[in-house]
Design an enzyme around this catalytic site. Structure first.
Site, PDB file in Angstrom:
ATOM      1  N   CYS A 178     -67.732  27.683  60.292  1.00 37.69           N
ATOM      2  CA  CYS A 178     -68.491  27.664  59.035  1.00 37.69           C
ATOM      3  C   CYS A 178     -69.917  28.177  59.219  1.00 37.69           C
ATOM      4  O   CYS A 178     -70.553  28.584  58.246  1.00 37.69           O
ATOM      5  CB  CYS A 178     -68.501  26.262  58.446  1.00 37.69           C
ATOM      6  SG  CYS A 178     -69.124  24.998  59.567  1.00 37.69           S
TER       7      CYS A 178
ATOM      8  N   GLU B  40     -68.902  18.563  54.259  1.00 30.89           N
ATOM      9  CA  GLU B  40     -69.385  19.791  54.890  1.00 30.89           C
ATOM     10  C   GLU B  40     -68.449  20.906  54.478  1.00 30.89           C
ATOM     11  O   GLU B  40     -67.283  20.949  54.904  1.00 30.89           O
ATOM     12  CB  GLU B  40     -69.436  19.687  56.416  1.00 30.89           C
ATOM     13  CG  GLU B  40     -70.123  20.903  57.022  1.00 30.89           C
ATOM     14  CD  GLU B  40     -69.569  21.320  58.365  1.00 30.89           C
ATOM     15  OE1 GLU B  40     -69.630  22.529  58.663  1.00 30.89           O
ATOM     16  OE2 GLU B  40     -69.066  20.463  59.093  1.00 30.89           O
TER      17      GLU B  40
END
Length: 486
Positions: A289, A255
């Site tokens: 994020c 990720e």
């Protein structure tokens, strides 16, 4: 317990059920980003420490996997219960090492508990298939097995939650785990590992090493007994891990960064969109994020939206994170310098400054790493503040004529993690998932994924994903058995 969270912390690594100090005198100091005080030290680990941790995990794995899944799930539930009992202690530790306001740190601890409980719920859901064979007296069985040793590399922005997000499903699936606790925020992971001992999780099932990524992380990735690598971090770090894992053909779940567009159309609920934009930009000082990284505003409502957004940004309280302000410090000095350079470049290229925040360095901000909310307006995507992940309290805005233009500009990126759309138009809502190239889309709401869903990025934002049944399945590998009894 082998980890004492009282300050200053003198931490050790957990390898094979033993707390070890590493090389004499080789330590890394851990800083409180709010005042730059040293809150403790961790061992500056070596490749040899990494190898010992993987080997300890390998030795423990077969016995752990042989336990019924329901027993593994119960162990993870006990760990969740212990985190709940010690939640305030862990929240304080997160705030001091990472800098997020204490209220948000408590929210992170809640996520730790949620990730563990969600993982435990999958203990009865490790399923396979029986497929009809073309041959007589035969069936085909598709089975699921653990990968073996899982290595977890986590980012500094949510050190406890990201560790739990990976450890929980890995253990319930029958894997053992080696965590590299990030050197900026290492104590949360070590605290959880100590609670795992109290929960009765056997020695070697969870191991935690500390040190620097290029040394310890690379050794973990390249070790021949590492079966799966799960990492949350920057795009740059993901590429390095991809290269390091290639020789051993390791399974990867990455990720990576995001550059989330925040699209607001002329028919949107403006107050709702502004509130969501503020939350999605400034929570954890913009260090998420999935944060709102760039706003595309329909020209008919842009003035109204920006007036309210700038006012809300200016009103945010910034200060000592233990006092639970709206926003705390950035995690480090280099992070502040990075943001300043991106903003300076954007302004030099013609960005209009709607709210001039920037570094705070005087008075109560003389110590620490502070950056005030900054809002810019640009004409198009031709700016580093649009292209690069800022990961801080800075947001650019671009006016658009229509939905098609907004979608075009939103997709004009290498990233593909998260996106936001605010509109009441049914046709636009139906088009959104087909025309936005992102793995996670928030429609008429702020960010915040849920445990039972699936969190994954497209394009340069990563491989694989986390959470829910799809995330859990990634911690298992498939085996096909042709069973002939003729």
């Amino acid at each position: 317990m082998g980890f004492d969270a009282s300050l200053p912390v003198t931490a050790q690594m957990l390898i094979g059920g033993q707390w070890v100090a590493g090389r004499p005198g080789a330590v890394i100091e851990v800083e409180n980003p709010a005042d730059e005080s040293v809150i403790g030290t961790i061992p500056d680990g070596t490749a040899e420490d990494a190898a010992r941790a993987v080997e300890a995990a390998r030795r423990a794995q077969a016995t752990w996997a042989a336990r019924p899944a329901i027993e593994r799930g119960r162990a993870v539930r006990r760990l969740a219960a212990l985190v709940s009992e010690r939640s305030e202690e862990l929240a304080g530790l997160i705030t001091r090492e990472q800098g997020k306001p204490i209220g948000q740190a408590r929210g992170e601890v809640g996520a730790v508990i949620g990730f563990f409980e969600q993982a435990a719920s999958h203990a009865h859901r490790i399923e396979g298939d029986i497929v009809t064979s073309d041959n007589p007296d035969e069936e085909i069985q598709i089975r699921r097995h653990p990968h073996g040793v899982v290595v977890g590399l986590t980012a500094w922005n949510y050190p406890a939650a990201l560790a739990a997000r990976k450890i929980g499903p890995a253990l319930v699936a029958g894997n053992t785990f080696v965590l590299l606790a990030h050197e900026i925020t290492p104590f949360s992971g070590l605290f959880i590992a100590a609670l795992a001992e109290e929960a009765g999780i056997p020695a070697g099932v969870i191991n935690v090493v500390t040190g620097r990524g290029p040394v310890v992380g690379q050794a973990l990735v390249e070790h021949p007994d590492t079966g799966l690598i799960t990492m949350t971090g920057s795009n740059r770090a993901g590429r390095e891990i991809f290269r390091a894992a290639a020789e051993g053909m390791k399974v990867l779940r990455l990720e990576l960064g995001g550059k989330a567009p925040f699209i607001v159309m002329e028919d949107a609920d403006i107050d709702r969109a502004v509130a969501a934009a503020v939350t999605a930009r400034y929570t954890n000082c913009g260090q998420i994020c999935t944060c709102n990284e760039r706003m595309y505003l329909h020209r008919d409502i842009a003035d109204q939206f920006l007036e309210k957004f700038v006012a809300a940004s200016r009103a945010l309280r910034i200060g000592d994170p233990m006092g639970d302000p709206d926003m705390g410090p950035k995690v480090s000095g280099p992070e502040v310098d990075k943001i300043k350079s991106i903003v300076d470049a954007a302004v030099a290229q013609g960005a209009e400054v709607l709210l001039e925040g920037g570094p705070l360095t005087e008075g109560e901000y003389a110590k620490g790493h502070w950056y005030a909310p900054t809002v810019l307006e640009l004409k198009d995507n031709a700016s580093p503040v649009i292209a690069q992940e800022v990961f801080g309290p800075v947001v650019p805005a671009v006016r658009v004529a229509d939905f098609d233009t907004a979608l075009h500009l939103a997709n004009d990126t290498d990233y593909g993690l998260s996106a936001y759309v605010f509109t009441q138009d049914h046709r636009r809502l139906m088009q959104t998932p087909y025309r936005l190239n992102f793995g996670e889309i928030y429609v008429n709401r702020a960010n915040g994924e849920q445990f039972q869903a699936f969190h994954n990025g497209w394009n340069h934002s990563g491989l694989g994903g986390e959470d829910g049944k799809y995330g859990f399945d990634g911690y298992l590998r498939k085996q096909t058995l042709y069973m002939n009894w003729g």
